[in-house]
Design a protein around this motif. Structure first.
Motif, short mmCIF file in Angstrom:
data_model
loop_
_atom_site.label_atom_id
_atom_site.label_comp_id
_atom_site.label_asym_id
_atom_site.label_seq_id
_atom_site.Cartn_x
_atom_site.Cartn_y
_atom_site.Cartn_z
N ASP A 2 0.82 -1.21 0.00
CA ASP A 2 0.00 0.00 0.00
C ASP A 2 0.86 1.26 0.00
O ASP A 2 0.46 2.28 -0.55
CB ASP A 2 -0.95 0.00 1.20
CG ASP A 2 -2.08 -0.98 1.04
OD1 ASP A 2 -2.41 -1.31 -0.11
OD2 ASP A 2 -2.63 -1.43 2.06
N LYS A 5 1.78 1.97 -3.53
CA LYS A 5 0.63 2.52 -4.26
C LYS A 5 0.43 3.99 -3.94
O LYS A 5 0.07 4.78 -4.82
CB LYS A 5 -0.62 1.72 -3.93
CG LYS A 5 -0.60 0.32 -4.51
CD LYS A 5 -1.83 -0.45 -4.11
CE LYS A 5 -1.72 -1.88 -4.59
NZ LYS A 5 -2.85 -2.69 -4.16
N LYS A 6 0.67 4.39 -2.69
CA LYS A 6 0.52 5.80 -2.34
C LYS A 6 1.63 6.64 -2.97
O LYS A 6 1.39 7.76 -3.42
CB LYS A 6 0.52 5.96 -0.82
CG LYS A 6 -0.76 5.43 -0.21
CD LYS A 6 -0.86 5.74 1.25
CE LYS A 6 -2.05 5.04 1.84
NZ LYS A 6 -3.21 5.87 1.93
N LYS A 63 -5.30 10.53 -7.27
CA LYS A 63 -6.10 10.83 -6.07
C LYS A 63 -6.63 9.55 -5.44
O LYS A 63 -6.56 9.37 -4.22
CB LYS A 63 -7.25 11.76 -6.45
CG LYS A 63 -8.19 12.06 -5.32
CD LYS A 63 -9.39 12.85 -5.81
CE LYS A 63 -10.49 12.71 -4.80
NZ LYS A 63 -11.80 12.64 -5.38
N TYR A 64 -7.15 8.65 -6.26
CA TYR A 64 -7.66 7.39 -5.73
C TYR A 64 -6.55 6.53 -5.14
O TYR A 64 -6.75 5.85 -4.15
CB TYR A 64 -8.40 6.61 -6.81
CG TYR A 64 -9.76 7.17 -7.15
CD1 TYR A 64 -10.48 7.94 -6.25
CD2 TYR A 64 -10.35 6.93 -8.38
CE1 TYR A 64 -11.71 8.45 -6.56
CE2 TYR A 64 -11.60 7.43 -8.70
CZ TYR A 64 -12.27 8.19 -7.79
OH TYR A 64 -13.50 8.69 -8.09
N GLN A 67 -5.77 7.90 -1.73
CA GLN A 67 -6.84 7.62 -0.77
C GLN A 67 -6.90 6.15 -0.37
O GLN A 67 -7.61 5.80 0.55
CB GLN A 67 -8.19 8.03 -1.34
CG GLN A 67 -8.39 9.51 -1.43
CD GLN A 67 -9.72 9.86 -2.05
OE1 GLN A 67 -10.39 9.02 -2.65
NE2 GLN A 67 -10.10 11.11 -1.94
N GLY A 68 -6.18 5.29 -1.07
CA GLY A 68 -6.19 3.88 -0.75
C GLY A 68 -7.33 3.10 -1.36
O GLY A 68 -7.69 2.03 -0.88
N GLU A 69 -7.89 3.61 -2.44
CA GLU A 69 -9.02 2.93 -3.09
C GLU A 69 -8.60 1.61 -3.74
O GLU A 69 -9.43 0.76 -4.00
CB GLU A 69 -9.64 3.83 -4.14
CG GLU A 69 -10.31 5.08 -3.59
CD GLU A 69 -11.58 4.76 -2.84
OE1 GLU A 69 -12.29 3.80 -3.20
OE2 GLU A 69 -11.86 5.48 -1.87
N PHE A 70 -7.31 1.45 -4.02
CA PHE A 70 -6.83 0.26 -4.68
C PHE A 70 -6.19 -0.73 -3.72
O PHE A 70 -5.47 -1.63 -4.13
CB PHE A 70 -5.83 0.62 -5.79
CG PHE A 70 -6.40 1.56 -6.82
CD1 PHE A 70 -7.47 1.18 -7.60
CD2 PHE A 70 -5.86 2.82 -6.99
CE1 PHE A 70 -7.99 2.03 -8.54
CE2 PHE A 70 -6.36 3.68 -7.94
CZ PHE A 70 -7.44 3.29 -8.71
N SER A 71 -6.44 -0.56 -2.42
CA SER A 71 -5.82 -1.46 -1.45
C SER A 71 -6.52 -2.82 -1.46
O SER A 71 -7.64 -2.97 -1.95
CB SER A 71 -5.89 -0.84 -0.05
OG SER A 71 -7.22 -0.73 0.37
N ASN A 74 -10.08 -3.33 0.25
CA ASN A 74 -11.28 -2.78 -0.40
C ASN A 74 -11.83 -3.68 -1.49
O ASN A 74 -12.87 -3.42 -2.05
CB ASN A 74 -10.97 -1.40 -1.01
CG ASN A 74 -10.86 -0.33 0.04
OD1 ASN A 74 -11.32 -0.50 1.15
ND2 ASN A 74 -10.23 0.78 -0.31
#
Length: 75
Positions: A2, A5-6, A63-64, A67-71, A74
């Motif tokens: 993660d 990804k950030k 932005k996503y 925000q961690g939308e691809f963790s 989720n």
């Protein structure tokens, strides 16, 4: 994972800003001010169609990612 990804989210945002700058200053404005009809059409397409789509997509993706939308949790 993660954390990577950030970090890549920041990279995508920076690429979006760079794409906006490149699309406006290198491809768009010089073509609009050249005076030739072919360049004018190309400049309009670049400035008002392609640059906003490319820039918006990269910025939203970044932005996503921030925000961690691809963790994994989720999914």
């Amino acid at each position: 994972m993660d954390g990577i990804k950030k970090i890549l989210g920041i990279v995508w945002i920076l690429l979006g800003i760079a794409a906006a700058w490149f699309g406006i200053t290198v491809l768009g404005l010089p073509k609009l001010s050249s005076g030739k009809q072919d360049d004018l059409v190309f400049g309009i397409i670049i400035m008002f169609i392609l640059t906003p789509i490319i820039t918006g997509g990269l910025l939203i993706f970044g932005k996503y990612a921030l925000q961690g939308e691809f963790s994994e949790e989720n999914a």
